[in-house]
Design a protein around this motif. Sequence first.
Motif, PDB file in Angstrom:
ATOM      1  N   CYS A  96       0.592  -1.055   0.152  1.00 53.69           N
ATOM      2  CA  CYS A  96       0.130  -0.007   0.142  1.00 53.69           C
ATOM      3  C   CYS A  96       1.015   1.116   0.059  1.00 53.69           C
ATOM      4  O   CYS A  96       2.032   1.053   0.400  1.00 53.69           O
ATOM      5  CB  CYS A  96      -0.562  -0.012   1.205  1.00 53.69           C
ATOM      6  SG  CYS A  96      -2.154   1.790   1.666  1.00 53.69           S
ATOM      7  N   ALA A  97       0.931   2.263  -0.381  1.00 52.03           N
ATOM      8  CA  ALA A  97       0.948   3.478  -0.307  1.00 52.03           C
ATOM      9  C   ALA A  97      -0.030   4.532  -0.735  1.00 52.03           C
ATOM     10  O   ALA A  97      -1.146   4.499  -1.031  1.00 52.03           O
ATOM     11  CB  ALA A  97       1.740   3.732  -2.051  1.00 52.03           C
ATOM     12  N   ALA A  98       1.154   6.061  -0.238  1.00 46.43           N
ATOM     13  CA  ALA A  98      -0.052   6.500  -0.377  1.00 46.43           C
ATOM     14  C   ALA A  98       0.959   8.065  -1.094  1.00 46.43           C
ATOM     15  O   ALA A  98       1.957   8.207  -0.647  1.00 46.43           O
ATOM     16  CB  ALA A  98      -0.597   7.202   1.204  1.00 46.43           C
ATOM     17  N   ARG A  99       0.315   9.173  -1.897  1.00 45.61           N
ATOM     18  CA  ARG A  99       0.936  10.704  -2.102  1.00 45.61           C
ATOM     19  C   ARG A  99      -0.314  11.109  -1.703  1.00 45.61           C
ATOM     20  O   ARG A  99      -1.370  10.470  -2.081  1.00 45.61           O
ATOM     21  CB  ARG A  99       0.860  10.187  -3.416  1.00 45.61           C
ATOM     22  CG  ARG A  99       0.185   9.524  -4.160  1.00 45.61           C
ATOM     23  CD  ARG A  99       0.598   9.352  -6.181  1.00 45.61           C
ATOM     24  NE  ARG A  99      -0.350   9.353  -6.503  1.00 45.61           N
ATOM     25  CZ  ARG A  99      -0.862   9.570  -8.252  1.00 45.61           C
ATOM     26  NH1 ARG A  99      -1.086  10.649  -7.077  1.00 45.61           N
ATOM     27  NH2 ARG A  99      -1.802   9.074  -8.794  1.00 45.61           N
ATOM     28  N   PHE A 100       0.561  12.633  -1.513  1.00 45.23           N
ATOM     29  CA  PHE A 100      -0.468  13.907  -1.551  1.00 45.23           C
ATOM     30  C   PHE A 100      -1.477  14.485  -2.324  1.00 45.23           C
ATOM     31  O   PHE A 100      -1.125  14.599  -3.131  1.00 45.23           O
ATOM     32  CB  PHE A 100      -0.031  15.102  -0.429  1.00 45.23           C
ATOM     33  CG  PHE A 100      -0.758  15.858   0.245  1.00 45.23           C
ATOM     34  CD1 PHE A 100      -1.007  16.999  -0.412  1.00 45.23           C
ATOM     35  CD2 PHE A 100      -1.723  15.806   0.634  1.00 45.23           C
ATOM     36  CE1 PHE A 100      -1.724  17.993  -0.556  1.00 45.23           C
ATOM     37  CE2 PHE A 100      -2.358  16.803   1.662  1.00 45.23           C
ATOM     38  CZ  PHE A 100      -2.572  17.739   0.748  1.00 45.23           C
TER      39      PHE A 100
END
Length: 119
Positions: A96-100
């Motif tokens: 899982c990954a997150a970017r603003f």
Amino acid sequence: QVQLVESGGGLVQAGDSLRLSCAASGRSFSSYTMGWFRQAPGKERESVATVSWTGTNIYNADSVKGRFTISRDNAKNTVYLQMNSLKPADTARYYCAARFRGAARYDYWGQGTQVTVSS
């Protein structure tokens, strides 16, 4: 700072289903675009699916279209990947990954959860 923890992987047979979860810590989860990636041994990391901070779903891997569904629950700070009709080719470590919002790069990554599909 966002911390991501994946869960839900395991060993299943072809045709089975799994639901992966990714719990995010930190504030403003709803402002982050979330993605699921996978990497099989000896292969490059592959983008599987993305759910934007506005709620738009994109399936980046043709092989999962119609079988996988990405969703998010902002109240629970969690993103899910429902995987149906699993195939041995889906065997990989899922991240899982997150970017603003609309940022180009994913800045936060989880440790991953292993999915193994036997034939």
